[in-house]
Design a protein around this motif. Structure first.
Motif, PDB file in Angstrom:
ATOM      1  N   SER A  90       0.804  -1.225   0.000  1.00  0.00           N
ATOM      2  CA  SER A  90       0.000   0.000   0.000  1.00  0.00           C
ATOM      3  C   SER A  90       0.836   1.274   0.000  1.00  0.00           C
ATOM      4  CB  SER A  90      -0.929   0.011   1.218  1.00  0.00           C
ATOM      5  OG  SER A  90      -0.182   0.133   2.418  1.00  0.00           O
ATOM      6  N   ASN A  91       2.117   1.154   0.337  1.00  0.00           N
ATOM      7  CA  ASN A  91       3.031   2.305   0.358  1.00  0.00           C
ATOM      8  C   ASN A  91       2.600   3.401   1.332  1.00  0.00           C
ATOM      9  OD1 ASN A  91       4.810   1.242  -1.616  1.00  0.00           O
ATOM     10  ND2 ASN A  91       3.410   1.893  -3.236  1.00  0.00           N
ATOM     11  N   GLN A  92       1.884   3.017   2.370  1.00  0.00           N
ATOM     12  CA  GLN A  92       1.466   4.028   3.351  1.00  0.00           C
ATOM     13  C   GLN A  92       2.395   4.091   4.563  1.00  0.00           C
ATOM     14  OE1 GLN A  92      -2.166   2.919   5.615  1.00  0.00           O
ATOM     15  NE2 GLN A  92      -2.224   1.066   4.347  1.00  0.00           N
ATOM     16  N   PHE A  93       3.432   3.239   4.571  1.00  0.00           N
ATOM     17  CA  PHE A  93       4.350   3.184   5.702  1.00  0.00           C
ATOM     18  C   PHE A  93       5.778   3.488   5.266  1.00  0.00           C
ATOM     19  CE2 PHE A  93       0.941   0.073   6.452  1.00  0.00           C
ATOM     20  CZ  PHE A  93       0.369   0.633   7.587  1.00  0.00           C
ATOM     21  N   THR A  94       6.536   4.073   6.171  1.00  0.00           N
ATOM     22  CA  THR A  94       7.959   4.327   5.963  1.00  0.00           C
ATOM     23  C   THR A  94       8.742   3.511   6.971  1.00  0.00           C
ATOM     24  OG1 THR A  94       7.534   6.582   5.205  1.00  0.00           O
ATOM     25  CG2 THR A  94       9.773   6.080   5.932  1.00  0.00           C
ATOM     26  N   LEU A  95       9.739   2.784   6.504  1.00  0.00           N
ATOM     27  CA  LEU A  95      10.580   1.956   7.357  1.00  0.00           C
ATOM     28  C   LEU A  95      11.940   2.629   7.547  1.00  0.00           C
ATOM     29  CD1 LEU A  95       9.612  -0.935   8.340  1.00  0.00           C
ATOM     30  CD2 LEU A  95       8.421  -0.115   6.313  1.00  0.00           C
ATOM     31  N   LYS A  96      12.412   2.631   8.787  1.00  0.00           N
ATOM     32  CA  LYS A  96      13.735   3.156   9.099  1.00  0.00           C
ATOM     33  C   LYS A  96      14.438   2.216  10.063  1.00  0.00           C
ATOM     34  CE  LYS A  96      12.522   8.033   8.382  1.00  0.00           C
ATOM     35  NZ  LYS A  96      12.574   9.412   8.940  1.00  0.00           N
ATOM     36  N   THR A  97      15.756   2.327  10.114  1.00  0.00           N
ATOM     37  CA  THR A  97      16.566   1.491  10.994  1.00  0.00           C
ATOM     38  C   THR A  97      17.413   2.367  11.905  1.00  0.00           C
ATOM     39  OG1 THR A  97      16.692  -0.213   9.276  1.00  0.00           O
ATOM     40  CG2 THR A  97      18.280  -0.356  11.071  1.00  0.00           C
ATOM     41  N   ASN A  98      17.408   2.066  13.187  1.00  0.00           N
ATOM     42  CA  ASN A  98      18.212   2.813  14.171  1.00  0.00           C
ATOM     43  C   ASN A  98      17.914   4.314  14.132  1.00  0.00           C
ATOM     44  OD1 ASN A  98      19.457   0.418  14.927  1.00  0.00           O
ATOM     45  ND2 ASN A  98      21.217   0.739  13.599  1.00  0.00           N
ATOM     46  N   HIS A  99      16.669   4.648  13.889  1.00  0.00           N
ATOM     47  CA  HIS A  99      16.297   6.064  13.792  1.00  0.00           C
ATOM     48  C   HIS A  99      15.803   6.625  15.123  1.00  0.00           C
ATOM     49  CE1 HIS A  99      15.205   9.706  11.649  1.00  0.00           C
ATOM     50  NE2 HIS A  99      14.027   9.687  12.236  1.00  0.00           N
ATOM     51  N   GLN A 139      20.033  -3.218  17.601  1.00  0.00           N
ATOM     52  CA  GLN A 139      19.492  -2.572  16.400  1.00  0.00           C
ATOM     53  C   GLN A 139      17.983  -2.435  16.538  1.00  0.00           C
ATOM     54  OE1 GLN A 139      20.101  -4.817  12.680  1.00  0.00           O
ATOM     55  NE2 GLN A 139      20.840  -2.915  11.788  1.00  0.00           N
ATOM     56  N   SER A 140      17.448  -1.355  16.003  1.00  0.00           N
ATOM     57  CA  SER A 140      15.998  -1.160  16.026  1.00  0.00           C
ATOM     58  C   SER A 140      15.476  -0.947  14.610  1.00  0.00           C
ATOM     59  CB  SER A 140      15.613   0.041  16.903  1.00  0.00           C
ATOM     60  OG  SER A 140      16.168   1.247  16.391  1.00  0.00           O
ATOM     61  N   VAL A 141      14.217  -1.324  14.418  1.00  0.00           N
ATOM     62  CA  VAL A 141      13.500  -1.061  13.167  1.00  0.00           C
ATOM     63  C   VAL A 141      12.254  -0.265  13.530  1.00  0.00           C
ATOM     64  CG1 VAL A 141      12.297  -2.071  11.191  1.00  0.00           C
ATOM     65  CG2 VAL A 141      14.341  -3.203  12.121  1.00  0.00           C
ATOM     66  N   GLU A 142      12.028   0.834  12.824  1.00  0.00           N
ATOM     67  CA  GLU A 142      10.888   1.710  13.098  1.00  0.00           C
ATOM     68  C   GLU A 142       9.947   1.757  11.906  1.00  0.00           C
ATOM     69  OE1 GLU A 142      14.455   2.856  15.390  1.00  0.00           O
ATOM     70  OE2 GLU A 142      14.103   3.001  13.228  1.00  0.00           O
ATOM     71  N   VAL A 143       8.649   1.814  12.208  1.00  0.00           N
ATOM     72  CA  VAL A 143       7.610   1.947  11.182  1.00  0.00           C
ATOM     73  C   VAL A 143       6.881   3.269  11.420  1.00  0.00           C
ATOM     74  CG1 VAL A 143       5.568   0.910  10.123  1.00  0.00           C
ATOM     75  CG2 VAL A 143       7.317  -0.562  11.154  1.00  0.00           C
ATOM     76  N   TYR A 144       6.793   4.078  10.371  1.00  0.00           N
ATOM     77  CA  TYR A 144       6.140   5.386  10.469  1.00  0.00           C
ATOM     78  C   TYR A 144       4.964   5.469   9.512  1.00  0.00           C
ATOM     79  CZ  TYR A 144      10.360   6.899  12.918  1.00  0.00           C
ATOM     80  OH  TYR A 144      11.391   7.021  13.817  1.00  0.00           O
ATOM     81  N   GLN A 145       3.949   6.182   9.949  1.00  0.00           N
ATOM     82  CA  GLN A 145       2.805   6.508   9.088  1.00  0.00           C
ATOM     83  C   GLN A 145       2.509   7.994   9.272  1.00  0.00           C
ATOM     84  OE1 GLN A 145      -1.043   4.693  10.057  1.00  0.00           O
ATOM     85  NE2 GLN A 145      -1.372   4.321   7.878  1.00  0.00           N
ATOM     86  N   ASP A 146       2.564   8.721   8.188  1.00  0.00           N
ATOM     87  CA  ASP A 146       2.394  10.182   8.261  1.00  0.00           C
ATOM     88  C   ASP A 146       3.363  10.789   9.269  1.00  0.00           C
ATOM     89  OD1 ASP A 146       0.301  10.025   6.397  1.00  0.00           O
ATOM     90  OD2 ASP A 146      -1.166   9.655   7.992  1.00  0.00           O
ATOM     91  N   GLY A 152       7.400  -0.988  15.781  1.00  0.00           N
ATOM     92  CA  GLY A 152       8.824  -1.252  15.665  1.00  0.00           C
ATOM     93  C   GLY A 152       9.264  -2.434  16.487  1.00  0.00           C
ATOM     94  N   LEU A 153      10.544  -2.700  16.442  1.00  0.00           N
ATOM     95  CA  LEU A 153      11.141  -3.798  17.190  1.00  0.00           C
ATOM     96  C   LEU A 153      12.596  -3.469  17.470  1.00  0.00           C
ATOM     97  CD1 LEU A 153      13.145  -5.520  15.078  1.00  0.00           C
ATOM     98  CD2 LEU A 153      10.928  -6.248  14.184  1.00  0.00           C
ATOM     99  N   TYR A 154      13.183  -4.227  18.403  1.00  0.00           N
ATOM    100  CA  TYR A 154      14.620  -4.110  18.638  1.00  0.00           C
ATOM    101  C   TYR A 154      15.167  -5.465  19.046  1.00  0.00           C
ATOM    102  CZ  TYR A 154      14.103  -4.253  23.750  1.00  0.00           C
ATOM    103  OH  TYR A 154      13.839  -4.649  25.035  1.00  0.00           O
ATOM    104  N   GLY A 155      16.473  -5.607  18.890  1.00  0.00           N
ATOM    105  CA  GLY A 155      17.122  -6.846  19.284  1.00  0.00           C
ATOM    106  C   GLY A 155      18.624  -6.719  19.167  1.00  0.00           C
ATOM    107  N   VAL A 156      19.287  -7.822  19.452  1.00  0.00           N
ATOM    108  CA  VAL A 156      20.747  -7.880  19.456  1.00  0.00           C
ATOM    109  C   VAL A 156      21.222  -8.468  18.134  1.00  0.00           C
ATOM    110  CG1 VAL A 156      22.743  -8.969  20.562  1.00  0.00           C
ATOM    111  CG2 VAL A 156      20.863  -8.079  21.965  1.00  0.00           C
ATOM    112  N   ARG A 157      22.234  -7.857  17.553  1.00  0.00           N
ATOM    113  CA  ARG A 157      22.774  -8.371  16.301  1.00  0.00           C
ATOM    114  C   ARG A 157      24.206  -8.852  16.508  1.00  0.00           C
ATOM    115  NH1 ARG A 157      23.793  -2.975  12.553  1.00  0.00           N
ATOM    116  NH2 ARG A 157      24.947  -1.749  14.067  1.00  0.00           N
TER     117      ARG A 157
END
Length: 223
Positions: A90-99, A139-146, A152-157
């Motif tokens: 749907s392209n309504q979300f933006t994904l970022k890492t360690n933001h 490391q974290s992963v973030e999900v944004y809408q507008d 999001g989530l986080y864990g050890v790498r």
């Protein structure tokens, strides 16, 4: 406070006390291998390299686990339903890492979860994983809408392994979107999901024996 009769070597009286070998972990509670010690970066890194993670309740000492079986997922096993695929396209979300790791761990700590009265993420864990994040181990992963953080989530790498710790959703499917991004796009061969979880099982996570997990872990930590 959980009362368990433990072997003497399961007690970690100091930061220098080593973990017992993981094959000695209890069957009940599943995977309990040690109690005590601290949440220093050195202790945590050593634990994850051995397949051990901390998990304890409010007002309890630090408790360490290496359960059997272990729930994991690989990129090849990822299963995306038609409805989730529609959301992803749907392209309504933006994904970022360690933001915005601080907000991710805050939401994981504070969000209300079905069937749980409290969180296992206390202030000790927040401080410990924030320190690991500063060292580049978390490391974290973030999900944004507008432009608003909604999941999001986080864990050890380590090497080619990601040890998932926690995730959250403020909007339906947001944590699944973060998880799919992690599995598909971040170059890990194995994602540790720790214990069986219906939410992750629906995405293709599966159980393996502890011995097989440790063997695969040892291989992938070297990559």
């Amino acid at each position: 406070m959980l009362k368990i009769n433990l072997p003497e070597n399961f007690i970690l009286p100091s930061q220098n006390t080593p973990f017992p070998e993981v094959e000695l972990a209890l069957d009940e509670p599943n995977g309990l291998i040690a109690i005590g010690g601290d949440l220093s970066s050195e202790r945590l890194i050593d634990a994850y390299q051995r397949g051990i993670f901390p998990w304890y309740g409010e007002n309890e000492p630090v408790m360490w686990y290496c359960p059997n079986p272990r729930m994991v997922i690989t990129p090849e096993a990822l299963r995306i339903s038609k409805s989730l695929n529609k959301v992803l396209r749907s392209n309504q979300f933006t994904l970022k890492t360690n933001h915005d790791f601080e907000q991710v761990i805050y939401h994981c700590k504070s969000i209300k979860r079905k069937g749980q009265n409290s969180t296992w993420i206390d202030e000790r864990m927040v401080r410990a994983y924030t320190q690991l994040y500063a060292q580049g181990v978390v490391q974290s992963v973030e999900v944004y809408q507008d432009a608003k953080l909604i999941g999001g989530l986080y864990g050890v790498r380590m090497g080619k392994v990601f040890f998932g710790e926690s995730m959250f959703s403020l909007v339906s499917n947001a944590s699944k979107i973060a998880f799919v991004h992690l599995v598909q796009n971040m170059g890990y061969d194995l994602i540790d999901c720790q214990v069986e979880n219906p939410h992750l099982k629906s995405l293709g996570a599966f159980n393996i024996e502890r011995d097989a997990f440790i063997q695969r872990l040892d291989e992938l930590l070297l990559k």
